[in-house]
Structures are given as C-alpha cells and as structure tokens.
Design an enzyme around this catalytic site. Structure first.
Site: not given
Length: 343
Positions: A68, A185, A219-220
């Site tokens: 992502h 991330d 995604e988060e």
C-alpha cells in the site's frame, strides 16, 4: 537475482517524499504508474485509485501481489477562534510522536501551507502541564506558518474543515544501510516490489504465473484491497514486519507472518515461503503480529475467494519514527522473486 540497490533506494526516497495520507494518494499513484510504464508494463487504475500492474507469466494462472502507498496523516477537524487548527486522525499515527513535527496543510484548490503540530500546552515557561498534558487529538493542534489571528484569517487562506494535513516524513538514508523515515509502512515494501519488477524487466524474466500487482490507497483505513479480479486465487501482501516484545524480527530480516489480528494466514502459502527462505539462505523469521491487519485482511472482508500470505522487511517503531535496514529490503525482494518464479 541481484537487484539494483541504487534504483530501489532512489525509488524509495522519492516515493517517501510524496504526501499520500489515506484519501489523498493520487500523486503517489501517478509516480508509481509512471515508473511502471517506463519499465514497459501494462498499468491500470481502479475507481478508488489503486494502481494495478499486469505482468505476463509463463502460465495462464494469476498471482496477486500487493503493497500500500497510502500513509497515516491528519485532517482539519475545525478552525479554532485563535487561528489554530483542530485535528482528526487518518489511520492510527502515534500521536505523542507528532508533537513538534512539521506538516503541510493542503487545501481543496491545492494551495499548500506549512505548519507545526503541537500540544495545546506547548510552552514550558507558560503552561504548568506542558510536559504532562495528553498528546491526543483533543489536546493537539496545528499552528499555521501564516499571519493569522482568528478563524476568519484562516478561512481567507482557503483552509476549511476536511483539508488534508500531511506530516513531514523526514527521510534519511544512512551510509550504514539504515533507512529512517515516517511511512516506511508501507512505502518501503512498495519500493521492494518495484525493485523486483525492475529486475524482471531488465533481465527479461517471466514469473511462473501472471502477476496482478496492486498498490492500494486505503489500507491504513481498512479497505485497500477490498476488490481483486476473480482470477486472483492467491494474494501475497508485502507489508512491514513488526519488531518488539517477544517477536523474533529485527531490522535486517524479512518477516513471514503466520497470524495477525484477523487470524492465521494460509498454511500452504506460508509454508512455501518459509521453505524458500531456508533454500535461499535468507535472514528470515516467522512471527505473530498481535495488533495488525493487511491488504489480505481487506481482501477477505471484501468477499474475495482467495488464500493469502504476508511478508515484509522488519520495521522498528511502527506508526512512529520508523527505521529499517537495506538488508531487510534485499531479503524481501529475494523472497518475492523466489516465490513468483517457483509457484
């Protein structure tokens, strides 16, 4: 295969510097699309903005591969009477780590203003609770780097409720091989995937199956890969490996996740990945991520009929000031390559 370290690190540095909080990922998506097309790949974009790269394999079956490119961030909740901005979170940033961080406020008409995220009790010489006050959404705010005294002054800048607040990533690639930045991330995993695709293109290598590579943009907040094509029956998500407590992972390992908060990953896929990591003599660990979900989780919740696995480079201090090492990125690329050329 030996991957091009310079390509991977340059890609990572550039991607990390593009603001892309969940809901505001178009520029990062355009960057990835441009780089993938430059490698000769067929690229498409979904309605929600996910970038999809189509790679021809040696069979008619299709393997999904995902990372992502959306990140944590903030949004303007409201404009205060003194010209400061009240905030709300995008995803789950560690709020205490944001105290004193620089940011950018992006208006709907794409004007960009700089600012600083601060406690509402920021001054040690003024506030008796400057050191002890909570650092959360209700006790932090943004100070804009413009001459503003009240709400009307801020509105005159074009700033309004719902505007994006992007946090400065502070990217630093160290001579020692460490990579320090917010939002590793999952931009470091996206960079690893692009490093593999660069290698395939450069050497004219086909994966065993067709690849459907998705760079997801939500995604988060839980729904990055909620949709996948019907012919994708396996999804290998590449996301950061967790470090701390009793977990085995370090910043120089590729982590293979056996289970996260959503339950166990596919046993056969995970076993294949472990066997390949041993075969290739990679620095790897198998871990359980207790407070984690991935694009595979989103795919399951979206009703996709597939099995999934999760790997990624070990990242320290997730959702804060993150750090990994290039050794972990290289091991992740080698494991991806081994999987897509063997299965």
């Amino acid at each position: 295969m030996n991957f091009d370290k310079e390509y991977v690190l340059d890609f990572a540095q550039r991607l990390l510097q593009i603001d892309s909080p969940s809901g505001y990922s178009a520029q990062a998506a355009a960057f990835i699309r441009h780089k993938a097309e430059a490698l000769g790949y067929d690229v498409s974009t979904t309605a929600k903005g996910n970038v999809c790269i189509h790679v021809e394999g040696s069979s008619t079956q299709t393997l999904g591969l995902s990372a992502h490119i959306d990140t944590l961030g903030l949004m303007v909740r409201s404009i205060k009477s003194d010209g400061k901005l009240a905030i709300t979170k995008l995803g789950g940033p560690q709020m205490p780590t944001l105290d004193g961080e620089y940011c950018r406020i992006i208006t709907r008409d794409q004007r960009v203003y700089t600012g600083t995220i601060l406690s509402t009790s920021p001054a040690a010489h003024v506030h008796p609770d400057a050191a002890s006050a909570l650092r959360d959404e209700d006790h932090m705010e943004v100070r804009i780097d413009e001459v503003v005294h009240d709400k009307k002054d801020v509105e005159a800048l074009g700033i309004q409720n719902g505007d994006i607040i992007a946090i400065d990533p502070k990217v630093n690639i160290c001579p020692s091989g460490y990579i320090k930045s917010r939002f590793l991330d999952d931009k470091i995993s996206a960079s690893a995937i692009m490093g593999v695709l660069h290698g395939l293109s450069k050497h004219g290598i086909k994966p065993k199956r067709n690849l459907f590579v998705m760079f997801s943009t939500y995604e988060e907040v839980g729904h990055g890969s909620a949709w996948l094509p019907d012919d994708v029956h396996e999804l290998l998500a590449v996301d950061m490996g967790c470090i701390g407590l009793d977990l085995a992972c370090s910043e120089q390992d590729v982590s293979i996740c056996a289970k996260d908060s959503g339950g166990p990953y596919d046993y056969e896929m995970t076993s294949r990945l472990i066997a390949l990591a041993k075969q290739e003599q990679l620095p790897y660990v198998v871990d359980i991520y207790p407070r984690y979900s991935s694009d595979v989780t989103a795919a399951y919740h979206g009703g996709n009929n597939l099995r999934g696995a999760l790997i990624g480079p070990g990242v320290h201090a997730s959702h804060g000031m993150e750090r990994t090492h290039y050794d972990a990125v290289a091991a992740t690329m080698k494991l991806i390559y081994a999987y897509i050329t063997n299965y």
